[in-house]
Each structure stands twice: as structure tokens, then as C-alpha cells.
Design a protein around this motif. Structure first.
Motif, PDB file in Angstrom:
ATOM      1  N   LYS A   1      -9.994  -6.651   3.968  1.00 13.49           N
ATOM      2  CA  LYS A   1      -9.549  -6.255   2.689  1.00 13.49           C
ATOM      3  C   LYS A   1      -7.947  -6.245   2.437  1.00 13.49           C
ATOM      4  O   LYS A   1      -7.537  -6.844   1.388  1.00 13.49           O
ATOM      5  CB  LYS A   1      -9.862  -4.948   2.340  1.00 13.49           C
ATOM      6  CG  LYS A   1     -11.444  -4.503   2.249  1.00 13.49           C
ATOM      7  CD  LYS A   1     -11.724  -3.094   1.942  1.00 13.49           C
ATOM      8  CE  LYS A   1     -13.331  -3.368   1.862  1.00 13.49           C
ATOM      9  NZ  LYS A   1     -13.667  -1.561   1.716  1.00 13.49           N
TER      10      LYS A   1
ATOM     11  N   ARG B   1      -3.832   4.526  -0.466  1.00 14.93           N
ATOM     12  CA  ARG B   1      -4.215   3.397  -1.293  1.00 14.93           C
ATOM     13  C   ARG B   1      -3.790   2.269  -0.929  1.00 14.93           C
ATOM     14  O   ARG B   1      -2.501   2.116  -0.952  1.00 14.93           O
ATOM     15  CB  ARG B   1      -3.997   3.973  -2.731  1.00 14.93           C
ATOM     16  CG  ARG B   1      -4.263   3.056  -3.965  1.00 14.93           C
ATOM     17  CD  ARG B   1      -3.785   3.505  -5.163  1.00 14.93           C
ATOM     18  NE  ARG B   1      -4.530   2.477  -6.203  1.00 14.93           N
ATOM     19  CZ  ARG B   1      -4.046   2.633  -7.427  1.00 14.93           C
ATOM     20  NH1 ARG B   1      -3.251   3.607  -7.869  1.00 14.93           N
ATOM     21  NH2 ARG B   1      -4.513   1.763  -8.605  1.00 14.93           N
ATOM     22  N   HIS B   2      -4.757   1.264  -1.111  1.00 15.61           N
ATOM     23  CA  HIS B   2      -4.190  -0.096  -0.884  1.00 15.61           C
ATOM     24  C   HIS B   2      -4.305  -0.581  -2.113  1.00 15.61           C
ATOM     25  O   HIS B   2      -5.161  -0.847  -2.780  1.00 15.61           O
ATOM     26  CB  HIS B   2      -5.506  -0.890  -0.109  1.00 15.61           C
ATOM     27  CG  HIS B   2      -5.221  -2.434  -0.054  1.00 15.61           C
ATOM     28  ND1 HIS B   2      -3.999  -3.183   0.319  1.00 15.61           N
ATOM     29  CD2 HIS B   2      -6.268  -3.422  -0.459  1.00 15.61           C
ATOM     30  CE1 HIS B   2      -4.185  -4.285   0.361  1.00 15.61           C
ATOM     31  NE2 HIS B   2      -5.401  -4.595  -0.266  1.00 15.61           N
ATOM     32  N   HIS B   3      -2.965  -1.266  -2.651  1.00 16.51           N
ATOM     33  CA  HIS B   3      -2.671  -1.893  -4.057  1.00 16.51           C
ATOM     34  C   HIS B   3      -2.790  -3.339  -3.802  1.00 16.51           C
ATOM     35  O   HIS B   3      -3.331  -3.812  -4.977  1.00 16.51           O
ATOM     36  CB  HIS B   3      -1.116  -1.430  -4.194  1.00 16.51           C
ATOM     37  CG  HIS B   3      -0.988   0.006  -4.298  1.00 16.51           C
ATOM     38  ND1 HIS B   3      -0.830   0.783  -5.753  1.00 16.51           N
ATOM     39  CD2 HIS B   3      -0.549   0.973  -3.453  1.00 16.51           C
ATOM     40  CE1 HIS B   3      -0.697   1.975  -5.601  1.00 16.51           C
ATOM     41  NE2 HIS B   3      -0.460   2.025  -4.265  1.00 16.51           N
TER      42      HIS B   3
ATOM     43  N   CYS C   1      -8.939  -2.566   8.308  1.00 19.75           N
ATOM     44  CA  CYS C   1      -9.450  -2.889   7.057  1.00 19.75           C
ATOM     45  C   CYS C   1      -8.876  -4.342   6.911  1.00 19.75           C
ATOM     46  O   CYS C   1      -8.222  -4.844   6.024  1.00 19.75           O
ATOM     47  CB  CYS C   1      -9.339  -2.166   5.777  1.00 19.75           C
ATOM     48  SG  CYS C   1      -9.759  -0.693   5.926  1.00 19.75           S
TER      49      CYS C   1
ATOM     50  N   GLY D   1       0.867  -1.043   0.106  1.00 24.70           N
ATOM     51  CA  GLY D   1       0.054  -0.017  -0.096  1.00 24.70           C
ATOM     52  C   GLY D   1       1.021   1.194  -0.110  1.00 24.70           C
ATOM     53  O   GLY D   1       2.052   1.344   0.385  1.00 24.70           O
TER      54      GLY D   1
ATOM     55  N   LEU E   1     -12.441   2.193   3.191  1.00 21.41           N
ATOM     56  CA  LEU E   1     -11.677   2.040   1.805  1.00 21.41           C
ATOM     57  C   LEU E   1     -12.703   1.920   0.543  1.00 21.41           C
ATOM     58  O   LEU E   1     -13.699   0.871   0.903  1.00 21.41           O
ATOM     59  CB  LEU E   1     -10.716   0.719   1.662  1.00 21.41           C
ATOM     60  CG  LEU E   1      -9.532   0.767   2.676  1.00 21.41           C
ATOM     61  CD1 LEU E   1      -8.703  -0.187   2.355  1.00 21.41           C
ATOM     62  CD2 LEU E   1      -8.770   1.964   2.195  1.00 21.41           C
TER      63      LEU E   1
ATOM     64  N   ARG F   1     -11.753   0.756  -4.996  1.00 22.10           N
ATOM     65  CA  ARG F   1     -10.671   0.897  -6.029  1.00 22.10           C
ATOM     66  C   ARG F   1      -9.507   1.094  -4.880  1.00 22.10           C
ATOM     67  O   ARG F   1      -8.227   1.201  -5.105  1.00 22.10           O
ATOM     68  CB  ARG F   1     -10.431   2.100  -6.620  1.00 22.10           C
ATOM     69  CG  ARG F   1     -11.587   2.467  -7.638  1.00 22.10           C
ATOM     70  CD  ARG F   1     -11.259   3.539  -8.506  1.00 22.10           C
ATOM     71  NE  ARG F   1     -11.544   4.881  -7.748  1.00 22.10           N
ATOM     72  CZ  ARG F   1     -10.900   6.081  -7.896  1.00 22.10           C
ATOM     73  NH1 ARG F   1     -10.053   6.367  -8.702  1.00 22.10           N
ATOM     74  NH2 ARG F   1     -11.037   7.162  -6.968  1.00 22.10           N
ATOM     75  N   GLY F   2      -9.767   0.623  -3.537  1.00 26.68           N
ATOM     76  CA  GLY F   2      -8.606   0.742  -2.404  1.00 26.68           C
ATOM     77  C   GLY F   2      -8.165   2.042  -1.894  1.00 26.68           C
ATOM     78  O   GLY F   2      -7.118   2.003  -1.103  1.00 26.68           O
TER      79      GLY F   2
ATOM     80  N   SER G   1      -3.354  -6.949  -1.686  1.00 24.97           N
ATOM     81  CA  SER G   1      -3.877  -7.527  -0.310  1.00 24.97           C
ATOM     82  C   SER G   1      -2.760  -8.771  -0.233  1.00 24.97           C
ATOM     83  O   SER G   1      -1.873  -9.205  -1.050  1.00 24.97           O
ATOM     84  CB  SER G   1      -5.209  -8.311  -0.655  1.00 24.97           C
ATOM     85  OG  SER G   1      -6.262  -7.503  -0.778  1.00 24.97           O
TER      86      SER G   1
END
Length: 808
Positions: A260, A216-218, A257, A180, A300, A303-304, A220
Motif C-alpha cells: 500500500k 493515516r496513510h495519505h 504495509c 502519512g 490499514l 481509507r488508509g 503512496s
């Protein structure tokens, strides 16, 4: 129902001359009869009983011992007795390391669940073990600062595509990676609101980059390293105006989160945060209009992206601590030298869950930081519990995995390695009943950084009575208003007090009759509640440290053994400022055993080895004939005499060193356990007695120093070999010493001769130089200073005009 104090004192001292036994019996009665509720009665002492018969003779105390209640016509069916003690190990699975594809079966703490009961002033000891499991799953989430200044660091991380999996496999076979990034809240004044720079905050550098975002979470968590590298490579940098970023905003989303991000239930969760900037904290977001307090929840979008960054303020440090503790997540702050001091200050507040490391300007040492940070985190074991929510308190003692080391108080151990078994002992104590009702408190003891494995204690707090329905169904006189029947007596409802339950608590208009009930009868000073409490509706509410109906009794002494009044329920009870000790105990705080067993050496013999007196369970040593004092737990030795306990233990030491026998050894009826802890440094935790054992090993004579524990435990008396020193046998030592001394004498003689000769030469040279100097002085004085001196030399010179032969 209440028996006046002066009557009790008369009972206490009547026929005192018949012996202390009768006085002790009177104290035992007094501790019971002063209570007028069932719960308080049964909690007072183990011999106290309560008569729950509603038609019982009210002239006699309802709280008394069994014999007295029967003698005063209380039926056996109505006598309430303390509940039986509870001790049941419900779950006790063995310690289990990680097996392939079975993370849920990992067991790091043993046992797992215990049911027990506690009475007031009672302590129970619970032993449990903890062993870090090998190959425990690791969830590692890279949280990267992708502002403009960190653009080179992303490329460095991509270049480690081959080295990264190798490093992680050296740490554990079960690892997963996630990715992320964070930048800044998209609010003024943190970013420029110019329309061109909103779309491309890097326009001043004439480079295209992504619009500013908070987090932003890219990717997992996954075990596919190639996916991780691909997402890092495809990520884009952004920019902001100031040198502080939204690190804490991002951390809240990463931690909360869980579904996610993909955090596993059984795993060690680590976030490695890479940054070269400072961080915003609570309050900074209000400058841009994010006025709501951070709710610590996941926000989130599909799209993260952190969708509510413009709504919620940055979290506070206190909020971060609660989240890290709740979800058991560790954070490695990999930051550059310019901002490291800033993160060091944060680490001091989040020390249990964070680690700070210096990141090179190009992130070239990131793998090293991951390794050292991981090893630092897993090497610390610290246990916490949630007992603060109830009356039960827990103290911890541990050996931190050092075999043979005595248990010391503490919860935190450092330097822990895989395979080490840490032994703990939890002392669970109920100091007093906050309310005389039976209840249950569940305590969860878990490792602070993991939390998945825990020891659960289900504690039955035995402070009340369980009067059966048959007792309540007996026909009884009507209770007054605002009261109800409880175990045979009428008790006021909550909020009411007084003999007829007609005084509302908080009513300051108390009558003189009620005030009189707060004055001790026949006392020399008729003061309300003895000046140590407040009179509320005819009943004294005592200050801390005082008790009794009129607050006339001070608290009893506290035992130094367990810090409980009168040593706890097993040793004695407090009776109006004086401890009434149980059988086998004496002393002001019931902390002195009557038995002399603790003063007898484990190898047998007289009390204190015949060299001292047993006082309060410990030996006080006398003076030996040569004037020195006997020493040791059992006064077994002195500076000029041999230690009999050392001599008694020598055969086991010899057996362990020479014949390779097992660690266990028995001499007579005493069991010994021999362990080796070779070290030349003194153990600061050891108070054991030092002994010396000598034996020849080949051409050398070796000296072993060992200690014995004077107290016999379940495994026997412990012998710990501390050091080993070897040297040549005596004859060889004498010859060697003689040669050395002879050589030293010759060398010393030569040195002395050379020194004397050198001194003479230097002295002669100095004398000769002095003689020459004096002679020169004498000639000079004779020639220049004596006025009568006439030189015998005459000098004649021709005039310059006199003709000379040119050949002269």
C-alpha cells in the motif's frame, strides 16, 4: 573395535630412537584409529579412511590410512574417502551503476553466488567488492505529526513546493515521495471521551479539526511532487490530551504495509518523521485497553486508517529493530529541541537504522535535515550475515575503499562516497562438526541498510559419509534391536546406547558392566571418564576441553594465526592433547613453517639478510657491530646503515615521479606497485618500513618519504609515497643560513649593548636616588634629633599693644 590406550601408547613410542619421523607416523595413525564412526573418522584428518565392509575383521581398526586398511584385507570398493573439495563461482556479474528505467539491473556487490565446501577446522577466504551505485532509487516517505502543536509546520512543508524537487534531484535522479500522518490512539486516557470533543478534539480552541486517529496513510510513493504538496495541503490537524503520540504505531504500518505504501524492491527506503512530542512504547496501550501485543502486521483499511489501533498495544523498541532490519528501512527523526534527548536515547538502540536531527519550531530547516540525514545514511556501509543459524562462522576484513590500505577486521565503514570500491575478505570457518552428517548451509551476506544485493554462499559441510547402496546390500550379520547398519557397522538408534544398544539414554540404572566401560584400563586411577565427563550407558560424554574414549585427552593448543586448534586442517590435527602437524609445519600449535622462505627479502639474498635467525617463520635480529640492533621484517637495516630494500625500490619511485611511467614496475624478478598517498600524518594501520628518496625539482630539492610492504602479494610489493617536502638546494641553503646567522649575531650584539647600557642607566639612577635620600636623612637627624644643637636664629615679636604707625 576399540584399541586400548596403553597399546596405542606402546605403538607410539616403540622404536622412538629411530627418529622423529616414525613418531610422527604413529601420531598420524593414532588420530585415525581412535574413531568408531565413519563421519568422525573422515573428519579427523585428511589421511584418514573408513572401511565400510560389514564383514571386515573386527580386530583391526576400521578407521586408518589407506595402506593399513588394504593390509588388513579391506577391499578398495569399501574404503570411504573424504569428499573432494568444492569451489565454484556460480554468479559473478560486474558492478553496475543505475541505468534509466533499469533498477533491477543495478549490481553493487561482486561476486553474487559461490559454492564451496568446508571440513572441520578449515577456513576459506572469499574476496568480494562493494560499490554504491550512482543515482540509486530513493523512496522518501514523510510521516508527520499532525497534532495541534504542529499545525504551522504543515504550512511550511507546503511552501517548499519549488525547493523540494530541486533538493532531491541533487541527491538522486530517481526519487519518489509519499505522505502519512499520525496522532494518538483514540482511547481514554489519551483523548477526551466527551461526545463533543470526540467529534472535534479542537473544540476548546473553537476550531474544527479531524477526529483523533493513530495513523493515516495519505499518499503512496510517487514521483509527482505536485501530488505530494496537494495531499499535505489538504490534510487536517487533530488533537490529543498528552504530549506523547503514536509514532511507533505509525512506523509499524508504514514499514509493514509495503504494497500500500509502494516501497520498491530495489530502492533506498527512508522515512522522515517530523514531531515535537514524545512517543508511546509497549505497555502504554494497556492503559486504554489495547492489551494485545503488537503483531507487526499491516492493518490499514480502505481509507488508509490504522483500523486496529484500539486492539494492539504500541510496539516495543526490539520489535522496531526487527522490522527495520527485515525491511531495510531507515528513519530520520526530525524533532524539536525540547524532545531531542528522548529520541537520542532511542537512536542509541536503533543506531544502525536511525538518524536524529534538530527541527526548528516552524520546520523551516526541513530540507537541510533531509539532505544531511540522507548523506549521513548513505555514507555508512555495514555488512551482516545470517550464519548464526548454522555451525559455519564468518569474519570480515576490509580496506573501507582506501587504496593501498591493508585489510583490517571489521564490517562497518564510514565516509563512503559514490564511486568508491570497498574490498572485503570473508574468512569462512567450520570449527567443528556438531553432528557427523553431511549437510548444506546457505549464508547470505548483505549490506545492512539495503539488503537487495547480496553474496550468497552455499556451503557443503563435509562431516559425514556417503556410503553407496551397494555397500549396504552386502549380506551382514543381523544388527541387535534398537540399531541399524551404517557404513558397515551397527549403530544405535536415537535414544539408545551401549554395546548392544539396549541402554536407553537417560536410564540411571546402569549396570556395573556398563560403568566399567567408562574406566580406562590399566590406569593408575580407575575413575569414571577420567573425572572429566559423565558415563552414559557405557559411553563417556566428555566435558568441554576434553576428548577421547575415556575423556583422558585435553584439547590441543590454538594457533594465533587463525584461532583454530593445531592451526586448522591444513596444518595439523589434535591427537590426545598433542598436535600432529602436516608436512612443512612444526610447533606446539603447528604454527611454525619449516621453510625459511618467509624470512628471505623479496629482492633476494640471505635468510634474514644475514643479520638474524629465522624462528617460526619470522626473523629474530642480531646486534650490529656498533652495538645497535638490526631492524625490519628481514633484519635488513639498522640506525647507522642503509636499507637495501629502500635502495632496491628507488628506481621504481624515480620512474613514477619523473617519467610518468605506469604504477607497475619490475626490477629483476620483483614486481612493484607504486601509489601516492600524500599525507603528513602517520597511518595507524601501516607497519611498513619508511624510506627517503631525494631529488632536485627546478630550484628546489624535494624529499619524498615512502614505505614498502615487505610481503609480496599478487600485485607485487606495494610502494606507498606518504609525504613530500621541498626546500632550496644545499649551496643556496648555506648562503641563506650564513646571512641569517650573521644578521642574528649583529642583532644579538645590539641587544646585548642596549641591555648593558640600560642596566648602567638604571643603576646610576638608583644610586643617585639613594644618595639624595641619605642626605635628607642626615640633615633631619642633625636638626631634630641632636639635643646639643642650638639654632643661631633668634626671633623677636612686638607686643600687640605696642603702637604702630598705620602706614607700616
Amino acid at each position: 573395535m576399540y584399541v586400548p590406550v596403553f597399546v596405542i601408547l606402546c605403538l607410539l613410542f616403540v622404536k622412538f630412537e629411530n627418529g622423529n619421523c616414525q613418531a610422527q607416523q604413529m601420531l598420524n595413525k593414532l588420530v585415525c584409529i581412535e574413531h568408531d564412526e565413519c563421519g568422525a573418522c573422515l573428519s579427523a584428518a585428511s589421511h584418514c579412511r573408513w572401511c565400510a565392509d560389514p564383514n571386515y575383521n573386527t580386530g583391526a581398526p576400521r578407521c586408518n590410512d589407506d595402506e593399513s586398511l588394504v593390509n588388513t584385507n579391506c577391499s578398495q570398493g569399501f574404503i570411504q574417502r573424504p569428499a573432494k573439495p568444492v569451489w565454484n563461482v556460480v554468479e559473478n556479474s560486474s558492478l553496475q551503476d543505475m541505468r534509466p528505467n533499469s533498477a533491477e539491473n543495478v549490481i553493487q556487490i561482486q561476486p553474487q553466488r559461490i559454492q564451496l565446501s568446508l571440513k572441520p577446522r578449515e577456513t576459506k577466504k572469499i574476496s568480494f567488492s562493494f560499490r554504491p551505485a550512482k543515482n540509486y532509487p530513493l523512496d522518501l516517505y514523510y510521516l508527520m505529526d499532525l497534532t495541534w502543536s504542529m499545525k504551522d509546520d504543515k504550512e511550511t512543508l507546503v511552501s517548499l513546493r519549488d525547493d523540494l524537487p530541486t533538493l532531491l534531484k541533487n541527491l538522486t535522479d530517481n526519487f519518489r515521495l509519499g505522505f502519512g500522518s499520525f496522532a494518538e490512539k483514540p482511547l481514554m486516557p489519551f483523548i477526551s471521551t466527551d461526545s463533543r470533543r470526540l467529534a472535534n478534539p479542537c473544540s476548546v480552541e473553537e476550531v474544527a479539526c479531524e477526529a483523533t486517529y493513530s495513523y493515516r496513510h495519505h499518499l503512496s510513493l510517487t514521483n509527482q511532487v505536485s501530488d505530494f504538496i496537494e495531499h499535505v495541503n489538504s490534510s487536517s490537524v487533530t488533537a490529543n490530551l498528552d504530549n506523547a503520540e503514536a509514532q511507533l504505531d505509525a512506523l509499524v504500518q508504514v514499514i509493514s504495509c509495503g504494497d500500500k505504501i509502494g516501497w520498491a524492491t530495489h530502492s533506498r527506503k527512508i522515512v522522515i518523521l517530523l514531531s515535537d512530542g514524545l512517543m508511546h512504547t509497549a505497555g502504554d496501550g494497556k492503559l486504554g485497553g489495547a492489551t494485545k501485543k503488537n503483531d507487526e502486521q499491516c492493518h490499514l483499511d480502505e481509507r488508509g486508517y490504522y483500523s486496529d489501533a484500539a486492539t494492539y498495544d504500541y510496539p516495543s523498541v526490539a520489535q522496531m529493530y526487527r522490522l527495520l532490519d527485515k525491511y531495510k528501512v531507515n528513519v530520520i527523526f526530525a524533532v524539536t529541541e525540547s524532545v531531542k534527548n528522548h529520541y537520542d536515547s532511542l537512536n542509541q538502540l536503533l543506531e544502525d537504522f536511525t538518524y536524529v536531527a534538530k527541527l526548528e519550531s516552524d520546520s523551516s530547516n526541513i530540507l537541510k535535515l533531509v539532505k544531511t540525514g540522507y548523506e549521513d545514511i548513505v555514507s555508512v556501509v555495514d555488512f551482516h550475515d545470517d550464519s548464526s543459524s548454522g555451525p559455519v562462522k564468518v569474519r570480515y576484513f576490509t580496506d573501507c575503499g582506501v587504496k593501498g590500505r591493508p585489510l583490517i577486521e571489521g564490517t562497518r565503514c564510514t565516509g563512503v562516497e559514490y564511486g568508491m570500491t570497498l574490498n572485503y575478505e570473508a574468512h569462512v570457518t567450520l570449527e567443528a562438526c556438531s553432528d557427523f552428517k553431511s549437510s548444506t548451509q546457505t549464508i547470505r551476506i548483505s549490506e545492512s541498510q539495503l539488503g537487495q544485493d547480496a553474496l550468497t554462499l552455499e556451503v557443503d559441510i563435509q562431516c559425514g559419509c556417503e556410503c553407496s547402496n551397494s555397500v549396504q546390500e552386502v549380506v551382514t550379520p543381523m544388527c541387535p534391536a534398537n540399531s541399524h547398519l551404517v557404513c558397515g557397522v551397527c549403530q544405535c538408534n536415537k535414544g539408545w546406547s551401549g554395546p548392544q544398544c539396549n541402554c536407553e539414554i537417560g536410564d540411571e540404572n546402569a549396570s556395573a558392566e556398563l560403568l566399567a566401560q567408562c574406566r580406562e584400563p590399566n590406569a593408575t586411577r580407575s575413575i569414571l571418564c577420567s573425572g572429566a565427563g559423565d558415563c552414559l550407558c557405557g559411553k563417556c560424554e566428555c566435558d568441554w576441553g576434553y576428548s577421547g574414549r575415556y575423556c583422558q585427552c585435553k584439547s590441543c593448543e590454538v594457533s594465533s594465526y587463525n584461532e583454530l586448534e593445531c592451526g586448522g586442517v591444513d596444518r595439523g590435527v589434535c591427537v590426545c592433547g598433542q598436535c600432529a602437524c602436516e608436512a612443512g609445519w612444526v610447533g606446539a600449535a603447528c604454527d611454525c613453517p619449516l621453510s625459511n622462505d618467509t624470512c628471505k627479502p623479496p629482492s633476494g639474498g640471505e635468510v634474514c639478510s644475514g643479520n638474524g635467525d629465522c624462528v617460526c617463520g619470522s626473523c629474530e635480529c642480531t646486534i650490529a657491530q656498533d652495538g645497535s640492533k638490526y631492524i625490519g621484517k628481514f633484519c635488513e637495516t639498522c640506525p647507522t646503515c642503509e636499507n637495501p630494500l629502500c635502495i632496491h625500490a628507488e628506481p621504481c619511485v624515480s620512474c613514477h615521479l619523473n617519467t610518468g611511467c605506469t604504477d607497475s614496475c619490475t626490477i629483476g624478478n620483483v614486481n612493484y606497485t607504486v601509489i601516492e598517498r600524500l599525507s603528513n600524518t602517520e597511518d595507524p594501520y601501516s607497519s611498513d618500513v619508511m624510506c627517503i628518496f631525494r631529488q632536485e625539482e627546478g630550484s628546489l630539492e624535494c624529499e619524498y618519504k615512502y614505505t614498502y610492504s615487505p610481503v609480496q602479494s599478487e600485485s607485487g610489493i606495494e610502494i606507498s609515497i606518504r609525504s613530500k617536502e621541498c626546500y632550496q638546494p644545499t649551496s643556496a641553503m648555506i648562503m641563506t643560513s650564513g646571512l641569517v646567522i650573521f644578521g642574528c649575531v649583529i642583532a644579538a650584539g645590539l641587544i646585548i649593548i642596549l641591555a648593558v647600557k640600560s642596566g648602567q642607566i638604571v643603576s646610576d639612577r638608583r644610586a643617585y636616588a639613594k644618595f639624595l635620600k641619605e642626605a635628607q636623612e642626615s640633615r633631619r637627624n642633625m636638626q631634630e634629633l641632636n639635643p646639643l644643637y642650638i639654632s643661631p636664629i633668634s626671633e623677636f615679636r612686638l607686643p600687640d599693644s605696642f603702637p604702630r604707625d598705620k602706614n607700616d
